[in-house]
Design a protein around this motif. Structure first.
Motif, PDB file in Angstrom:
ATOM      1  N   ASP A  55     -43.386  -9.861  79.881  1.00  0.00           N
ATOM      2  CA  ASP A  55     -43.181  -8.463  80.258  1.00  0.00           C
ATOM      3  C   ASP A  55     -41.718  -8.091  80.457  1.00  0.00           C
ATOM      4  OD1 ASP A  55     -42.903  -9.978  82.553  1.00  0.00           O
ATOM      5  OD2 ASP A  55     -44.323  -8.826  83.760  1.00  0.00           O
ATOM      6  N   ASP A  64     -44.952   2.727  79.546  1.00  0.00           N
ATOM      7  CA  ASP A  64     -46.152   2.594  80.372  1.00  0.00           C
ATOM      8  C   ASP A  64     -46.442   1.105  80.514  1.00  0.00           C
ATOM      9  OD1 ASP A  64     -48.782   2.389  81.347  1.00  0.00           O
ATOM     10  OD2 ASP A  64     -49.417   4.239  80.375  1.00  0.00           O
ATOM     11  N   TRP A  65     -46.053   0.530  81.646  1.00  0.00           N
ATOM     12  CA  TRP A  65     -46.113  -0.931  81.834  1.00  0.00           C
ATOM     13  C   TRP A  65     -47.536  -1.445  81.696  1.00  0.00           C
ATOM     14  CZ3 TRP A  65     -48.336  -4.092  85.636  1.00  0.00           C
ATOM     15  CH2 TRP A  65     -47.890  -5.409  85.650  1.00  0.00           C
ATOM     16  N   GLU A  66     -48.503  -0.801  82.360  1.00  0.00           N
ATOM     17  CA  GLU A  66     -49.881  -1.291  82.330  1.00  0.00           C
ATOM     18  C   GLU A  66     -50.456  -1.228  80.925  1.00  0.00           C
ATOM     19  OE1 GLU A  66     -54.117  -0.657  84.744  1.00  0.00           O
ATOM     20  OE2 GLU A  66     -52.326   0.490  85.290  1.00  0.00           O
ATOM     21  N   ARG A  67     -50.180  -0.175  80.182  1.00  0.00           N
ATOM     22  CA  ARG A  67     -50.662  -0.048  78.808  1.00  0.00           C
ATOM     23  C   ARG A  67     -50.028  -1.107  77.907  1.00  0.00           C
ATOM     24  NH1 ARG A  67     -54.694   0.683  75.975  1.00  0.00           N
ATOM     25  NH2 ARG A  67     -55.217   2.303  77.495  1.00  0.00           N
ATOM     26  N   GLN A  68     -48.752  -1.377  78.117  1.00  0.00           N
ATOM     27  CA  GLN A  68     -48.062  -2.397  77.319  1.00  0.00           C
ATOM     28  C   GLN A  68     -48.689  -3.773  77.544  1.00  0.00           C
ATOM     29  OE1 GLN A  68     -45.165  -2.249  75.258  1.00  0.00           O
ATOM     30  NE2 GLN A  68     -45.203  -0.014  75.265  1.00  0.00           N
ATOM     31  N   HIS A  70     -51.800  -4.403  78.581  1.00  0.00           N
ATOM     32  CA  HIS A  70     -53.147  -4.367  77.995  1.00  0.00           C
ATOM     33  C   HIS A  70     -53.079  -4.569  76.482  1.00  0.00           C
ATOM     34  CE1 HIS A  70     -56.671  -2.411  76.148  1.00  0.00           C
ATOM     35  NE2 HIS A  70     -57.327  -2.853  77.207  1.00  0.00           N
ATOM     36  N   ASP A  71     -52.188  -3.841  75.818  1.00  0.00           N
ATOM     37  CA  ASP A  71     -52.086  -3.936  74.361  1.00  0.00           C
ATOM     38  C   ASP A  71     -51.612  -5.321  73.927  1.00  0.00           C
ATOM     39  OD1 ASP A  71     -52.902  -1.321  74.244  1.00  0.00           O
ATOM     40  OD2 ASP A  71     -50.908  -0.499  73.805  1.00  0.00           O
ATOM     41  N   GLU A  74     -54.512  -7.736  74.083  1.00  0.00           N
ATOM     42  CA  GLU A  74     -55.475  -7.507  73.006  1.00  0.00           C
ATOM     43  C   GLU A  74     -54.932  -7.963  71.659  1.00  0.00           C
ATOM     44  OE1 GLU A  74     -58.747  -6.374  73.210  1.00  0.00           O
ATOM     45  OE2 GLU A  74     -58.270  -6.907  75.277  1.00  0.00           O
ATOM     46  N   GLU A  96     -54.939 -10.538  83.962  1.00  0.00           N
ATOM     47  CA  GLU A  96     -54.526 -10.999  82.633  1.00  0.00           C
ATOM     48  C   GLU A  96     -55.420 -12.135  82.156  1.00  0.00           C
ATOM     49  OE1 GLU A  96     -49.857  -9.765  83.437  1.00  0.00           O
ATOM     50  OE2 GLU A  96     -50.419 -11.891  83.301  1.00  0.00           O
ATOM     51  N   GLN A  99     -58.865 -10.690  81.188  1.00  0.00           N
ATOM     52  CA  GLN A  99     -58.854  -9.900  79.950  1.00  0.00           C
ATOM     53  C   GLN A  99     -58.730 -10.806  78.732  1.00  0.00           C
ATOM     54  OE1 GLN A  99     -56.132  -6.551  79.744  1.00  0.00           O
ATOM     55  NE2 GLN A  99     -56.288  -6.445  77.515  1.00  0.00           N
TER      56      GLN A  99
END
Length: 212
Positions: A55, A64-68, A70-71, A74, A96, A99
């Protein structure tokens, strides 16, 4: 059943760690990530390029830290959690793990998580269990073979011993990315049981007394 590799997984990983561990070690975890990425690139060759998401080194300011996060999870083909007390106490680290565990299952694999045993957490199975954000996560991680780095904090990051351990870990990751697996029968989900794939071989370091 014939084991067929239709396409290797891309060498894109996710480096999961407690920021406090990196801070209190003078950035040692960030250095280990960089060295591991280099070791994996050497084993793969020039292409495809290795990307090991961290990170602090990847997410741009203002994003957008949380979206980064998550992506990146994935998109990852493998996951390296740095196991320490701070990691087990962190809500974000636990998220983490969970997920990526779900992503691993969706890929029909069980050999894409490579925990690094960084600081001893054996007492978290006892009285300190209540300190963990989610005790089930430690049990989940223990299902995977751990690379033992506990004594390596007393060695320079660029030392031969540390590089040898990272090389063994890189070999385990590379083997998983290119492993031949049996295709799922038509109309059935890909296997996700422990028998679905062979576990990676990761070289470990014995528990020897630390130097004075």
């Amino acid at each position: 059943m014939t084991r067929v590799l239709t396409k290797p997984l891309k060498p894109t990983g996710f480096w999961s760690y407690a920021t406090s561990d990196d801070t209190h070690s003078g950035g040692r975890l960030s250095q280990l990530r960089s060295l591991l990425a280099d070791a994996l690139q050497q084993q793969i060759g020039r292409e495809p390029r290795v990307h090991l998401f961290q990170d602090q080194s990847t997410i741009p300011l203002g994003a957008d830290w949380e979206r980064q996060i998550h992506d990146a999870l994935e998109d990852a083909s493998f996951f390296i959690p740095i196991i320490s007390p701070g990691f087990l106490q962190s809500e974000w680290c636990v998220r983490e793990v969970l997920q990526f565990a779900a992503r691993q299952q969706s890929l029909g694999r069980n050999d894409l998580i490579f925990p690094i045993h960084y600081i001893d957490v054996e007492d978290f199975s006892g009285i300190r269990q209540r300190e963990m954000h989610d005790p089930a996560v430690l049990l989940l991680l223990k299902k995977h073979q751990w690379a033992d780095f506990r004594e390596l904090e007393f060695h320079e990051v660029d030392s031969p011993l540390v590089r040898r351990q990272l090389r063994g870990l890189a070999h385990g990751v590379q083997a998983a990315l290119y492993r031949e697996i049996a295709p799922a029968p038509v109309g059935k989900a890909a296997p996700s049981s422990p028998e679905a794939v062979s576990p990676p071989v990761v070289r470990t370091v014995s528990r020897t007394p630390a130097p004075a």
